[in-house]
Design a protein around this motif. Structure first.
Motif, PDB file in Angstrom:
ATOM      1  N   THR A  14       1.935   7.012  -5.436  1.00 23.77           N
ATOM      2  CA  THR A  14       2.680   8.113  -4.815  1.00 23.77           C
ATOM      3  C   THR A  14       2.830   7.894  -3.317  1.00 23.77           C
ATOM      4  OG1 THR A  14       1.896   9.679  -6.486  1.00 23.77           O
ATOM      5  CG2 THR A  14       2.697  10.598  -4.401  1.00 23.77           C
ATOM      6  N   GLU A  15       1.751   7.511  -2.669  1.00 23.44           N
ATOM      7  CA  GLU A  15       1.786   7.249  -1.222  1.00 23.44           C
ATOM      8  C   GLU A  15       2.700   6.072  -0.911  1.00 23.44           C
ATOM      9  OE1 GLU A  15      -1.479   6.560   2.370  1.00 23.44           O
ATOM     10  OE2 GLU A  15      -2.027   6.120   0.276  1.00 23.44           O
ATOM     11  N   LEU A  16       2.630   5.055  -1.743  1.00 22.98           N
ATOM     12  CA  LEU A  16       3.419   3.848  -1.506  1.00 22.98           C
ATOM     13  C   LEU A  16       4.911   4.115  -1.621  1.00 22.98           C
ATOM     14  CD1 LEU A  16       3.684   0.789  -1.058  1.00 22.98           C
ATOM     15  CD2 LEU A  16       3.418   0.506  -3.536  1.00 22.98           C
ATOM     16  N   VAL A  17       5.333   4.777  -2.700  1.00 22.64           N
ATOM     17  CA  VAL A  17       6.771   4.991  -2.885  1.00 22.64           C
ATOM     18  C   VAL A  17       7.336   5.937  -1.825  1.00 22.64           C
ATOM     19  CG1 VAL A  17       6.662   4.478  -5.350  1.00 22.64           C
ATOM     20  CG2 VAL A  17       6.422   6.852  -4.584  1.00 22.64           C
ATOM     21  N   LYS A  18       6.509   6.846  -1.366  1.00 22.71           N
ATOM     22  CA  LYS A  18       6.946   7.730  -0.281  1.00 22.71           C
ATOM     23  C   LYS A  18       7.190   6.930   0.987  1.00 22.71           C
ATOM     24  CE  LYS A  18       5.668  11.903   2.289  1.00 22.71           C
ATOM     25  NZ  LYS A  18       4.642  12.978   2.459  1.00 22.71           N
ATOM     26  N   ARG A  19       6.269   6.024   1.299  1.00 22.03           N
ATOM     27  CA  ARG A  19       6.436   5.176   2.486  1.00 22.03           C
ATOM     28  C   ARG A  19       7.646   4.241   2.323  1.00 22.03           C
ATOM     29  NH1 ARG A  19       3.491   2.767   6.837  1.00 22.03           N
ATOM     30  NH2 ARG A  19       2.319   4.728   6.823  1.00 22.03           N
ATOM     31  N   ALA A  20       7.837   3.740   1.104  1.00 24.02           N
ATOM     32  CA  ALA A  20       8.922   2.786   0.863  1.00 24.02           C
ATOM     33  C   ALA A  20      10.285   3.461   0.754  1.00 24.02           C
ATOM     34  CB  ALA A  20       8.649   2.001  -0.411  1.00 24.02           C
ATOM     35  N   GLY A  21      10.296   4.761   0.481  1.00 26.29           N
ATOM     36  CA  GLY A  21      11.559   5.458   0.338  1.00 26.29           C
ATOM     37  C   GLY A  21      12.244   5.194  -0.985  1.00 26.29           C
TER      38      GLY A  21
END
Length: 204
Positions: free
Chosen positions: A37-44
């Motif tokens: 969840t944190e990763l995809v948020k950062r990646a957009g």
């Protein structure tokens, strides 16, 4: 055709965004502390975009490091003059040293070693016939050499002591040829064997 190319471009872009975002997060956090969840948020990108490409964060890192490790072994195995090979390896290790340092610090080095071991097995699969070993000897000798070679490269890359790349290369050749002889192979330290050899046969 255009639709297929567009889909592939979207896939490639998602992989790039996810990889970039993961290394941004790894600058301050352990791999085990990072969530999808944190990763995809950062990646957009969406969670679906992540799971279309990977199952875990380990898979993402393996996909990133795999071509780099393959490149290392391609450099080692390429039949070129020793001085050319050493220049290429020096450039590679200068770039890879920082990556290994981060992997050690953030506790995902096991992924790099996994790929290293797989490539060592790939290389020795084409070479063990020269040693006239049994299947069991070949398996354990490959494992022994893989872990030993990795340990030496790791120590040198992380510590960067006074040893030169050439000295490390020659030390590996010494260990490798000595263990091959100890197993009763016909290979001698004069003609060398495997990816780390002192004598250059490329022009013969």
């Amino acid at each position: 055709m255009a639709a297929t190319q567009h889909a592939q471009q979207l896939k490639n872009d998602s992989q790039t965004y996810l990889t970039t975002a993961l290394f941004q997060l790894l600058a301050t956090k352990e791999l085990q502390q990072i969530t999808v969840t944190e990763l995809v948020k950062r990646a957009g990108v969406s969670r679906m975009a992540f799971y279309r490409n990977y199952q875990t964060l380990d898979d993402l890192l393996l996909a990133y490091f795999e071509p780099q490790m393959t490149r290392l072994f391609d450099l080692i195995m390429r039949p070129v003059p020793t001085n050319v090979k050493m220049d290429q390896l020096a450039t590679y290790f200068d770039q890879f040293s920082a990556m290994l340092t981060l992997a050690t610090k953030r506790h995902y080095e096991y992924l790099i070693q996994q790929l290293f071991n797989e490539n060592m097995a790939r290389y020795y699969q084409n070479q063990v016939t020269q040693l006239h070993l049994s299947a069991q000897q070949a398996q354990y000798w490959t494992t022994f050499m893989s872990n030993g070679v990795y340990g030496i490269w790791r120590t040198w890359l992380l510590n960067r002591d006074s040893a030169t790349l050439t000295e490390i290369h020659d030390l590996l050749a010494l260990f490798q040829n000595a263990t091959a002889q100890a197993l009763g192979s016909a290979t001698s330290s004069d003609n060398g064997f495997g990816p780390f050899t002192k004598k250059d046969h490329s022009n013969e």
